[in-house]
Design a protein around this motif. Structure first.
Motif, mmCIF file in Angstrom:
data_model
loop_
_atom_site.group_PDB
_atom_site.id
_atom_site.type_symbol
_atom_site.label_atom_id
_atom_site.label_comp_id
_atom_site.label_asym_id
_atom_site.label_seq_id
_atom_site.Cartn_x
_atom_site.Cartn_y
_atom_site.Cartn_z
ATOM 1 N N THR A 63 36.596 -15.196 -43.785
ATOM 2 C CA THR A 63 35.506 -16.175 -43.907
ATOM 3 C C THR A 63 35.421 -16.717 -45.334
ATOM 4 O O THR A 63 35.311 -17.932 -45.539
ATOM 5 N N ASP A 64 35.490 -15.825 -46.316
ATOM 6 C CA ASP A 64 35.416 -16.256 -47.719
ATOM 7 C C ASP A 64 36.595 -17.153 -48.086
ATOM 8 O O ASP A 64 36.422 -18.170 -48.771
ATOM 9 N N THR A 65 37.790 -16.798 -47.632
ATOM 10 C CA THR A 65 38.980 -17.586 -47.968
ATOM 11 C C THR A 65 38.916 -18.968 -47.328
ATOM 12 O O THR A 65 39.278 -19.971 -47.953
ATOM 13 N N LYS A 66 38.432 -19.031 -46.087
ATOM 14 C CA LYS A 66 38.287 -20.339 -45.431
ATOM 15 C C LYS A 66 37.290 -21.218 -46.183
ATOM 16 O O LYS A 66 37.506 -22.416 -46.355
ATOM 17 N N ARG A 67 36.201 -20.626 -46.659
ATOM 18 C CA ARG A 67 35.201 -21.404 -47.407
ATOM 19 C C ARG A 67 35.769 -21.884 -48.740
ATOM 20 O O ARG A 67 35.487 -23.005 -49.174
ATOM 21 N N ARG A 68 36.548 -21.015 -49.404
ATOM 22 C CA ARG A 68 37.178 -21.418 -50.667
ATOM 23 C C ARG A 68 38.141 -22.575 -50.431
ATOM 24 O O ARG A 68 38.165 -23.541 -51.196
ATOM 25 N N LEU A 69 38.932 -22.487 -49.370
ATOM 26 C CA LEU A 69 39.884 -23.542 -49.035
ATOM 27 C C LEU A 69 39.150 -24.851 -48.752
ATOM 28 O O LEU A 69 39.539 -25.916 -49.238
ATOM 29 N N GLU A 70 38.069 -24.770 -47.996
ATOM 30 C CA GLU A 70 37.279 -25.961 -47.683
ATOM 31 C C GLU A 70 36.713 -26.596 -48.956
ATOM 32 O O GLU A 70 36.754 -27.813 -49.129
ATOM 33 N N SER A 71 36.218 -25.755 -49.866
ATOM 34 C CA SER A 71 35.671 -26.274 -51.128
ATOM 35 C C SER A 71 36.756 -26.932 -51.970
ATOM 36 O O SER A 71 36.532 -27.984 -52.578
ATOM 37 N N LEU A 72 37.931 -26.314 -52.030
ATOM 38 C CA LEU A 72 39.045 -26.885 -52.775
ATOM 39 C C LEU A 72 39.422 -28.246 -52.198
ATOM 40 O O LEU A 72 39.586 -29.223 -52.930
ATOM 41 N N LYS A 73 39.528 -28.320 -50.873
ATOM 42 C CA LYS A 73 39.901 -29.579 -50.228
ATOM 43 C C LYS A 73 38.835 -30.655 -50.445
ATOM 44 O O LYS A 73 39.167 -31.829 -50.627
ATOM 45 N N GLN A 74 37.558 -30.268 -50.448
ATOM 46 C CA GLN A 74 36.497 -31.240 -50.706
ATOM 47 C C GLN A 74 36.629 -31.811 -52.116
ATOM 48 O O GLN A 74 36.446 -33.006 -52.337
ATOM 49 N N GLY A 75 36.941 -30.948 -53.070
ATOM 50 C CA GLY A 75 37.158 -31.415 -54.434
ATOM 51 C C GLY A 75 38.340 -32.362 -54.521
ATOM 52 O O GLY A 75 38.287 -33.379 -55.217
ATOM 53 N N MET A 76 39.411 -32.041 -53.798
ATOM 54 C CA MET A 76 40.595 -32.907 -53.791
ATOM 55 C C MET A 76 40.286 -34.248 -53.126
ATOM 56 O O MET A 76 40.771 -35.285 -53.572
ATOM 57 N N GLU A 77 39.492 -34.228 -52.067
ATOM 58 C CA GLU A 77 39.131 -35.464 -51.355
ATOM 59 C C GLU A 77 38.330 -36.399 -52.243
ATOM 60 O O GLU A 77 38.515 -37.618 -52.192
ATOM 61 N N LYS A 78 37.455 -35.844 -53.061
ATOM 62 C CA LYS A 78 36.594 -36.675 -53.909
ATOM 63 C C LYS A 78 37.388 -37.440 -54.953
ATOM 64 O O LYS A 78 36.927 -38.436 -55.471
ATOM 65 N N ARG A 79 38.567 -36.979 -55.261
ATOM 66 C CA ARG A 79 39.341 -37.652 -56.295
ATOM 67 C C ARG A 79 40.625 -38.256 -55.759
ATOM 68 O O ARG A 79 41.515 -38.574 -56.522
ATOM 69 N N LYS A 80 40.742 -38.418 -54.471
ATOM 70 C CA LYS A 80 41.976 -38.934 -53.865
ATOM 71 C C LYS A 80 42.412 -40.256 -54.460
ATOM 72 O O LYS A 80 43.597 -40.536 -54.519
ATOM 73 N N GLY A 81 41.478 -41.058 -54.906
ATOM 74 C CA GLY A 81 41.822 -42.356 -55.471
ATOM 75 C C GLY A 81 42.739 -42.264 -56.672
ATOM 76 O O GLY A 81 43.546 -43.135 -56.926
ATOM 77 N N ASP A 82 42.648 -41.154 -57.432
ATOM 78 C CA ASP A 82 43.487 -41.046 -58.622
ATOM 79 C C ASP A 82 44.675 -40.114 -58.396
ATOM 80 O O ASP A 82 45.320 -39.692 -59.337
ATOM 81 N N ALA A 83 44.990 -39.807 -57.156
ATOM 82 C CA ALA A 83 46.098 -38.899 -56.851
ATOM 83 C C ALA A 83 47.428 -39.370 -57.435
ATOM 84 O O ALA A 83 48.137 -38.586 -58.045
ATOM 85 N N PRO A 84 47.795 -40.641 -57.304
ATOM 86 C CA PRO A 84 49.075 -41.064 -57.867
ATOM 87 C C PRO A 84 49.124 -40.885 -59.383
ATOM 88 O O PRO A 84 50.151 -40.534 -59.930
#
Length: 175
Positions: free
Chosen positions: A142-163
């Motif tokens: 459960t903790d690992t899934k929540r950490r993964l979800e939080s990491l992905k949310q952070g990555m999603e918020k900055r997708k515009g500057d991915a390149p």
């Protein structure tokens, strides 16, 4: 007023297994441990008192206050640690170079898969040992899934500057 006319409340005796209510304490990855643990009450003094009480008295009924205090402290600590872990993963998703964040996400996904497999295997174990293993694995999953979800949310918020994040500054020096 007659004492016997008062409604009686059953007394509950706490035992060590009562400390296994709710999820287990989260595991803190070493790479973010200093940040996550900073300023958190770790309950080590209360735990020391509980062990001392058990050492002196030998049985749990004589250490009810210590068990209750430790359980309360541990629940508060674990809640705070889980929140900090999720916040740290979110910040890493926002600030890490994009490729490294993707690698971290893949690492967490493989850890989730491994924990799910181990949980399936543990479902065949019987008795208290099986319960403890399933309890621990479920909490970690459960903790690992929540950490993964939080990491992905952070990555999603900055997708515009991915390149921009994918460009390697060392390549400029190779020209």
């Amino acid at each position: 007023m007659d004492v016997d006319s008062q409604p009686t409340m059953e007394e509950t005796i706490l035992v060590g297994d009562d400390l296994m209510m709710g999820p287990p304490s989260p595991l803190i990855p070493p790479e973010i441990a200093s940040h996550v643990l900073e300023g958190v009450e770790l309950c080590d003094g209360i735990l020391r008192n509980l062990f001392l009480c058990l050492q002196i008295n030998d049985i749990e009924p004589f250490c009810q206050d210590e068990i209750a205090l430790y359980r309360q402290c541990a629940e508060k600590r674990d809640k705070e640690l889980r929140q900090r872990l999720e916040n740290s993963e979110h910040k890493l998703g926002l600030s890490m170079p994009f490729n490294e964040a993707k690698e971290r996400a893949v690492q967490l996904e493989s850890e989730v898969t491994s924990l799910e497999r181990r949980l399936i295997l543990a479902s065949g174990l019987e008795g208290i040992e099986g319960f403890r293993q399933r309890w621990s694995l479920h909490g970690r999953l459960t903790d690992t899934k929540r950490r993964l979800e939080s990491l992905k949310q952070g990555m999603e918020k900055r997708k515009g500057d991915a390149p921009v994040s994918n460009s390697n500054p060392k390549k400029w020096f190779a020209w």
